[in-house]
Design a protein around this motif. Structure first.
Motif, PDB file in Angstrom:
ATOM      1  N   ALA A 237       0.843  -1.192   0.000  1.00 42.84           N
ATOM      2  CA  ALA A 237       0.000   0.000   0.000  1.00 42.84           C
ATOM      3  C   ALA A 237       0.881   1.246   0.000  1.00 42.84           C
ATOM      4  CB  ALA A 237      -0.934   0.001   1.210  1.00 42.84           C
ATOM      5  N   PHE A 238       0.320   2.330  -0.501  1.00 44.40           N
ATOM      6  CA  PHE A 238       1.048   3.592  -0.570  1.00 44.40           C
ATOM      7  C   PHE A 238       0.095   4.720  -0.207  1.00 44.40           C
ATOM      8  CE2 PHE A 238       2.142   7.509  -2.787  1.00 44.40           C
ATOM      9  CZ  PHE A 238       3.480   7.661  -2.459  1.00 44.40           C
ATOM     10  N   TYR A 239       0.637   5.706   0.547  1.00 45.96           N
ATOM     11  CA  TYR A 239      -0.153   6.902   0.863  1.00 45.96           C
ATOM     12  C   TYR A 239       0.759   8.108   0.911  1.00 45.96           C
ATOM     13  CZ  TYR A 239      -2.558  10.539   3.453  1.00 45.96           C
ATOM     14  OH  TYR A 239      -3.080  11.738   3.824  1.00 45.96           O
ATOM     15  N   SER A 240       0.309   9.185   0.305  1.00 36.52           N
ATOM     16  CA  SER A 240       0.997  10.465   0.399  1.00 36.52           C
ATOM     17  C   SER A 240      -0.044  11.563   0.412  1.00 36.52           C
ATOM     18  CB  SER A 240       1.976  10.673  -0.770  1.00 36.52           C
ATOM     19  OG  SER A 240       2.559  11.970  -0.687  1.00 36.52           O
ATOM     20  N   GLY A 241       0.074  12.454   1.366  1.00 38.45           N
ATOM     21  CA  GLY A 241      -0.837  13.595   1.452  1.00 38.45           C
ATOM     22  C   GLY A 241      -0.224  14.862   0.938  1.00 38.45           C
ATOM     23  N   GLU A 242       0.941  14.738   0.277  1.00 33.88           N
ATOM     24  CA  GLU A 242       1.653  15.924  -0.201  1.00 33.88           C
ATOM     25  C   GLU A 242       2.159  15.681  -1.616  1.00 33.88           C
ATOM     26  OE1 GLU A 242       4.709  16.423   2.660  1.00 33.88           O
ATOM     27  OE2 GLU A 242       3.369  17.125   4.235  1.00 33.88           O
ATOM     28  N   ILE A 243       1.259  15.412  -2.525  1.00 30.28           N
ATOM     29  CA  ILE A 243       1.650  15.160  -3.909  1.00 30.28           C
ATOM     30  C   ILE A 243       1.967  16.484  -4.598  1.00 30.28           C
ATOM     31  CG2 ILE A 243       0.849  14.346  -6.157  1.00 30.28           C
ATOM     32  CD1 ILE A 243       1.508  12.116  -4.290  1.00 30.28           C
ATOM     33  N   ASN A 244       3.144  16.556  -5.192  1.00 28.59           N
ATOM     34  CA  ASN A 244       3.528  17.719  -5.986  1.00 28.59           C
ATOM     35  C   ASN A 244       3.453  17.327  -7.444  1.00 28.59           C
ATOM     36  OD1 ASN A 244       4.818  19.822  -7.341  1.00 28.59           O
ATOM     37  ND2 ASN A 244       6.235  20.196  -5.654  1.00 28.59           N
ATOM     38  N   GLU A 245       2.500  17.863  -8.152  1.00 26.08           N
ATOM     39  CA  GLU A 245       2.270  17.452  -9.539  1.00 26.08           C
ATOM     40  C   GLU A 245       3.460  17.773 -10.447  1.00 26.08           C
ATOM     41  OE1 GLU A 245      -2.565  17.738  -9.945  1.00 26.08           O
ATOM     42  OE2 GLU A 245      -1.361  19.513 -10.339  1.00 26.08           O
ATOM     43  N   ASP A 246       4.292  18.752 -10.041  1.00 26.74           N
ATOM     44  CA  ASP A 246       5.404  19.134 -10.900  1.00 26.74           C
ATOM     45  C   ASP A 246       6.515  18.098 -10.896  1.00 26.74           C
ATOM     46  OD1 ASP A 246       4.091  21.451 -11.534  1.00 26.74           O
ATOM     47  OD2 ASP A 246       5.000  22.597  -9.905  1.00 26.74           O
ATOM     48  N   ILE A 247       6.685  17.369  -9.784  1.00 24.37           N
ATOM     49  CA  ILE A 247       7.820  16.452  -9.701  1.00 24.37           C
ATOM     50  C   ILE A 247       7.402  15.011  -9.449  1.00 24.37           C
ATOM     51  CG2 ILE A 247       9.329  18.289  -8.851  1.00 24.37           C
ATOM     52  CD1 ILE A 247       9.003  17.162  -6.052  1.00 24.37           C
ATOM     53  N   SER A 248       6.166  14.778  -9.198  1.00 19.32           N
ATOM     54  CA  SER A 248       5.709  13.422  -8.904  1.00 19.32           C
ATOM     55  C   SER A 248       4.715  12.973  -9.964  1.00 19.32           C
ATOM     56  CB  SER A 248       5.056  13.355  -7.515  1.00 19.32           C
ATOM     57  OG  SER A 248       5.991  13.699  -6.523  1.00 19.32           O
ATOM     58  N   GLU A 249       4.897  11.785 -10.454  1.00 14.93           N
ATOM     59  CA  GLU A 249       3.957  11.210 -11.410  1.00 14.93           C
ATOM     60  C   GLU A 249       3.160  10.133 -10.717  1.00 14.93           C
ATOM     61  OE1 GLU A 249       5.627   9.305 -14.790  1.00 14.93           O
ATOM     62  OE2 GLU A 249       3.863   9.682 -16.013  1.00 14.93           O
ATOM     63  N   ILE A 250       1.857  10.256 -10.728  1.00 15.18           N
ATOM     64  CA  ILE A 250       1.001   9.319 -10.003  1.00 15.18           C
ATOM     65  C   ILE A 250       0.900   7.994 -10.743  1.00 15.18           C
ATOM     66  CG2 ILE A 250      -1.314   8.970  -9.081  1.00 15.18           C
ATOM     67  CD1 ILE A 250      -1.592  12.018  -9.027  1.00 15.18           C
ATOM     68  N   GLY A 251       0.797   8.049 -12.032  1.00 19.20           N
ATOM     69  CA  GLY A 251       0.570   6.854 -12.835  1.00 19.20           C
ATOM     70  C   GLY A 251      -0.646   7.001 -13.715  1.00 19.20           C
ATOM     71  N   TYR A 252      -1.391   8.092 -13.499  1.00 14.66           N
ATOM     72  CA  TYR A 252      -2.517   8.409 -14.369  1.00 14.66           C
ATOM     73  C   TYR A 252      -2.732   9.919 -14.349  1.00 14.66           C
ATOM     74  CZ  TYR A 252      -5.189   8.472  -9.964  1.00 14.66           C
ATOM     75  OH  TYR A 252      -5.642   8.734  -8.699  1.00 14.66           O
ATOM     76  N   ILE A 253      -3.374  10.410 -15.391  1.00 11.22           N
ATOM     77  CA  ILE A 253      -3.621  11.838 -15.543  1.00 11.22           C
ATOM     78  C   ILE A 253      -5.124  12.066 -15.508  1.00 11.22           C
ATOM     79  CG2 ILE A 253      -3.328  13.851 -17.039  1.00 11.22           C
ATOM     80  CD1 ILE A 253      -0.913  12.429 -18.264  1.00 11.22           C
TER      81      ILE A 253
END
Length: 575
Positions: A237-253
């Motif tokens: 499992a993975f959790y992050s409450g601080e996603i930065n769209e400029d440097i992090s790629e989630i895996g979907y847009i």
């Protein structure tokens, strides 16, 4: 923050006009510092400060050049901010911009003008935020590859035993209802954890594909990389409450901003069948209890996927499984216990001609929900002790008695005609027994092995559908009622009030609204403790429910405040 305060104080003291070089240098340095923090920090929490520093420079230019007519420049600033930021940023910014005009606000000549300007700016911020938030959700429809969808959707089939037409028929029959159930489950998760969207990804070739989503599939573009891809590799499992769209790629847009992401593996034993993801535009949106709840939903989703995998195998092995598939598919999407009971009994009669009885467990007794045979009396609640069918309840195992001619004890807790053979199936779901299904016949040995297996599978489906119905009812209750008092919560109250106001605009019948609170409630909490305060809230809620009609709408407005909507009641009737 101190730099912004100092810059603002300097603005109020007319430093842009009297000391332009040091003030503008300091304000520019402050703006640059916050822009760097805003665009490079992983926390991305300086959006309001960054925009306010820009507004300060505009205010300084207006002050230094005495260009009062330039103050409308704040309106395009607020509207532009609405394009890129949510209302949580734009509305506080508009309040801060009003503070820039604090010095002239209290001048007698400009007081009303400044009040009108401030109100207009705040209204512009709210309206533009609502419009652009809605636009972000609806814009951009993308289409995924038809070939990818077709390849991912087709289950494995034995091509030697069925032709292409049968394969297509098999695919739609087995997948359609399951898709609906998964969609309903994802929607339930979305409302339960307050997510923007919930998605179910499954492995596909060397990557993954989107199986189902609360959004339109065309709104989610799978990149095959990033966080989700790593989750498929680690199976964790993975959790992050601080996603930065400029440097992090989630895996979907997707169209909307993602600030928090939660990914939970969907496991079938030790095998990974997919990942359940929930995302939100709010930072730190998913607390630990919410994450635990999502884990529970993932386990439930795994059972749905497992059931979907088992059904095609049964179809290949048994040509007669068509009946089971038809009846089970009816149960999959049902969320009403009475309808589930009816459909189960009707499906069982198609498999074997007999009498069917469906009992629902109710504490120590069992309630007869539906039956297709004739029984004596009008009683519906029974204690099964002493009856033959109670053996299946105690052992939690199906029992089939092919010949009961010599059985002298009571078979059922009521008289149901001549019974020569009987089949009893306890409905088990997660070690719990929600119900009992019984089939009886006047013929001996009325079932063969194949029919028994079909009935067992259909009853397993019914047990899952019952669990779905109870889960749906529980989630619906949690979403609409206050957990402490049992009254409607604030959200439902607002919805009901809006409906009532719409009725008033069309009809002349009066309606009344009661708002009440508990005096000295804080003193009660401070003196006797919060548990005592909770008891007071419960008792007051009980009094409210007992004092109004069934058609009225009582709600906990917030804290110790209560409200009640009294339809078709004037002020005298309300008092």
């Amino acid at each position: 923050m101190l730099c912004l305060v100092l810059t603002w104080i300097g603005l109020l003291k007319d430093f842009p006009a009297t000391m332009p070089v040091p003030w503008f240098s300091f304000s520019a340095a402050t703006s640059i510092a916050y822009s760097i923090l805003h665009f490079t920090s992983k926390r991305k929490k300086a959006s309001v400060e960054f925009l306010f520093s820009i507004a300060l420079i505009f205010a300084g230019i207006i002050n230094a050049l005495n260009l009062i007519w330039l103050k409308p420049v704040y309106f395009p600033l607020v509207i532009s901010a609405s394009v890129f930021y949510s209302w949580q940023t734009v509305v506080p910014l508009s309040f801060l911009v009003i503070l820039l005009r604090l010095k002239v606000l209290f001048m007698d000549k400009t007081f009303l003008e400044e009040i009108a300007f401030s109100a207009s700016l705040l209204l512009t911020a709210v309206i533009s935020s609502v419009i652009f938030d809605k636009f972000k959700k609806e814009k951009g429809k993308y289409y995924t590859s038809l070939k990818t969808i077709k390849h991912a959707a087709m289950p494995e089939t034995d091509t030697e035993s069925i032709d292409d037409n049968e394969a297509v028929s098999h695919y739609f029959a087995s997948m359609l209802k399951t898709e609906e159930e998964i969609k309903e489950l994802l929607m339930a998760i979305k409302h339960a954890v307050f997510a923007n969207s919930v998605n179910f990804f499954m492995p596909y070739q060397n990557g993954f594909m989107l199986r189902c989503s609360t959004e339109e599939k065309s709104d989610i573009i799978v990149t095959g990389k990033g966080i989700i891809a790593e989750c498929f590799k680690t199976k964790k499992a993975f959790y992050s409450g601080e996603i930065n769209e400029d440097i992090s790629e989630i895996g979907y847009i997707k169209n909307n901003k993602v600030s928090s992401i939660l990914a939970v593996p969907v496991m079938d034993g030790y095998a990974l069948t997919g990942f359940l993801t929930a995302d939100s535009s709010i930072y730190h949106a998913f607390s630990e209890p919410v994450r635990n709840t999502t884990q529970m939903f993932a386990a439930h989703l795994a059972r749905i996927v497992e059931r979907e995998r088992i059904y095609p195998k049964l179809k290949r092995d048994y040509n007669g499984l068509k009946i089971l598939n038809e009846e089970s598919s009816k149960l999959v999407s049902l969320l009403n216990l009475n309808v589930i009971a009816v459909k189960l009994c009707e499906g069982a009669e198609k498999i074997a001609s007999s009498q069917a009885f469906f009992f629902m467990a109710a504490e120590k007794q069992f309630e007869l929900i539906h039956h297709t045979g004739s029984i004596s009396g009008n009683k519906t609640s029974f204690d099964l002790k002493g009856a033959f069918i109670n053996i299946a309840v105690e052992n939690r195992q199906p029992i089939y008695m092919a010949d009961m001619k010599d059985y002298r004890a009571s078979v059922l807790p009521f008289s149901a005609g001549n019974i020569c053979s009987i089949f009893v199936i306890p409905l088990i779901y997660e070690s719990k027994l929600p119900g009992l299904f019984v089939m009886s016949s006047e013929k001996a040995d009325f079932l063969d092995t194949f029919q028994i297996e079909l009935l067992r599978v259909m009853c397993n489906q019914a047990a899952t559908s019952i669990a779905n119905a109870k889960l749906h009812t529980e989630i619906e209750k949690l979403a609409t009622t206050d957990g402490l008092t049992g009254l409607f919560n604030h959200r439902v109250f607002q919805e009901k009030l809006s409906e009532e106001l719409k009725k008033l605009s069309r009809y002349s019948e009066p309606s009344s609204l009661i708002l009440a609170d508990i005096d000295l409630f804080k003193k009660i909490n401070d003196t006797y403790g919060h548990p005592t305060g909770d008891l007071v809230l419960k008792e007051v809620s009980k009094i409210i429910r007992e004092s109004i009609r069934d058609i009225d709408i009582p709600a906990r407005y917030g804290g110790e405040e209560f409200a009640a909507i009294l339809s078709r009641t004037d002020s005298k009737g309300a008092i």
